[in-house]
Design a protein around this motif. Structure first.
Motif, PDB file in Angstrom:
ATOM      1  N   UNK A 106       0.803  -1.217   0.000  1.00  0.00           N
ATOM      2  CA  UNK A 106       0.000   0.000   0.000  1.00  0.00           C
ATOM      3  C   UNK A 106       0.839   1.272   0.000  1.00  0.00           C
ATOM      4  N   UNK A 107       2.019   1.243   0.613  1.00  0.00           N
ATOM      5  CA  UNK A 107       2.837   2.453   0.643  1.00  0.00           C
ATOM      6  C   UNK A 107       3.410   2.801  -0.729  1.00  0.00           C
ATOM      7  N   UNK A 108       3.335   1.880  -1.685  1.00  0.00           N
ATOM      8  CA  UNK A 108       3.787   2.183  -3.047  1.00  0.00           C
ATOM      9  C   UNK A 108       2.925   3.248  -3.710  1.00  0.00           C
ATOM     10  N   UNK A 109       1.738   3.472  -3.208  1.00  0.00           N
ATOM     11  CA  UNK A 109       0.845   4.489  -3.773  1.00  0.00           C
ATOM     12  C   UNK A 109       1.511   5.861  -3.756  1.00  0.00           C
ATOM     13  N   UNK A 110       2.318   6.150  -2.741  1.00  0.00           N
ATOM     14  CA  UNK A 110       2.982   7.453  -2.674  1.00  0.00           C
ATOM     15  C   UNK A 110       4.425   7.417  -3.161  1.00  0.00           C
ATOM     16  N   UNK A 111       4.916   6.215  -3.530  1.00  0.00           N
ATOM     17  CA  UNK A 111       6.323   6.095  -3.900  1.00  0.00           C
ATOM     18  C   UNK A 111       6.570   5.743  -5.352  1.00  0.00           C
ATOM     19  N   UNK A 112       5.617   5.185  -6.065  1.00  0.00           N
ATOM     20  CA  UNK A 112       5.856   4.654  -7.416  1.00  0.00           C
ATOM     21  C   UNK A 112       5.129   5.476  -8.478  1.00  0.00           C
ATOM     22  N   UNK A 113       5.742   5.580  -9.637  1.00  0.00           N
ATOM     23  CA  UNK A 113       5.123   6.231 -10.779  1.00  0.00           C
ATOM     24  C   UNK A 113       5.628   7.652 -10.995  1.00  0.00           C
ATOM     25  N   UNK A 114       5.535   8.089 -12.236  1.00  0.00           N
ATOM     26  CA  UNK A 114       6.008   9.427 -12.605  1.00  0.00           C
ATOM     27  C   UNK A 114       5.205  10.523 -11.914  1.00  0.00           C
ATOM     28  N   UNK A 115       3.916  10.291 -11.705  1.00  0.00           N
ATOM     29  CA  UNK A 115       3.068  11.313 -11.082  1.00  0.00           C
ATOM     30  C   UNK A 115       3.391  11.502  -9.598  1.00  0.00           C
ATOM     31  N   UNK A 116       4.163  10.597  -9.016  1.00  0.00           N
ATOM     32  CA  UNK A 116       4.529  10.691  -7.597  1.00  0.00           C
ATOM     33  C   UNK A 116       5.925  11.264  -7.395  1.00  0.00           C
ATOM     34  N   UNK A 117       6.530  11.814  -8.421  1.00  0.00           N
ATOM     35  CA  UNK A 117       7.876  12.399  -8.316  1.00  0.00           C
ATOM     36  C   UNK A 117       7.949  13.495  -7.246  1.00  0.00           C
ATOM     37  N   UNK A 118       6.946  14.397  -7.134  1.00  0.00           N
ATOM     38  CA  UNK A 118       7.009  15.393  -6.061  1.00  0.00           C
ATOM     39  C   UNK A 118       6.984  14.763  -4.670  1.00  0.00           C
ATOM     40  N   UNK A 119       6.244  13.684  -4.505  1.00  0.00           N
ATOM     41  CA  UNK A 119       6.192  12.997  -3.218  1.00  0.00           C
ATOM     42  C   UNK A 119       7.557  12.407  -2.866  1.00  0.00           C
ATOM     43  N   UNK A 120       8.174  11.760  -3.865  1.00  0.00           N
ATOM     44  CA  UNK A 120       9.500  11.179  -3.637  1.00  0.00           C
ATOM     45  C   UNK A 120      10.527  12.255  -3.330  1.00  0.00           C
ATOM     46  N   UNK A 121      10.419  13.395  -3.994  1.00  0.00           N
ATOM     47  CA  UNK A 121      11.360  14.483  -3.743  1.00  0.00           C
ATOM     48  C   UNK A 121      11.265  14.963  -2.294  1.00  0.00           C
ATOM     49  N   UNK A 122      10.055  15.074  -1.782  1.00  0.00           N
ATOM     50  CA  UNK A 122       9.879  15.487  -0.387  1.00  0.00           C
ATOM     51  C   UNK A 122      10.396  14.418   0.580  1.00  0.00           C
ATOM     52  N   UNK A 123      10.160  13.161   0.246  1.00  0.00           N
ATOM     53  CA  UNK A 123      10.677  12.089   1.097  1.00  0.00           C
ATOM     54  C   UNK A 123      12.205  12.066   1.091  1.00  0.00           C
ATOM     55  N   UNK A 124      12.812  12.308  -0.063  1.00  0.00           N
ATOM     56  CA  UNK A 124      14.283  12.387  -0.126  1.00  0.00           C
ATOM     57  C   UNK A 124      14.781  13.583   0.678  1.00  0.00           C
TER      58      UNK A 124
END
Length: 70
Positions: free
Chosen positions: A2-20
């Motif tokens: 379920x946590x892949x919803x915020x971590x995977x895919x091109x549309x989630x790049x802003x989410x990954x940037x904040x997590x990084x």
């Protein structure tokens, strides 16, 4: 997972940037994210073991986020 919803895919790049920016590494991003609500208290004798359980989850192969229950 379920946590892949915020971590995977091109549309989630802003989410990954904040997590990084928060300090998550690529290795952390591969782990499942879990949330731990902890009601540990030194006042209630039955809650003493809860700190150990929360600490054990940090050593597991997951990225925990612990929240104290107040």
């Amino acid at each position: 997972m379920k946590s892949d919803v915020i971590k995977r895919g091109a549309e989630r790049a802003p989410h990954r940037a904040l997590l990084h920016a928060l300090g998550c590494t690529r290795t952390d991003m591969a782990k499942p994210f879990i949330g731990i609500i902890n009601s540990f208290s030194e006042i209630v004798p039955g809650h003493v073991h809860l700190r150990e359980i929360a600490d054990a989850s940090k050593a597991a192969y997951v990225l925990p986020a612990a929240f104290p229950l107040r």
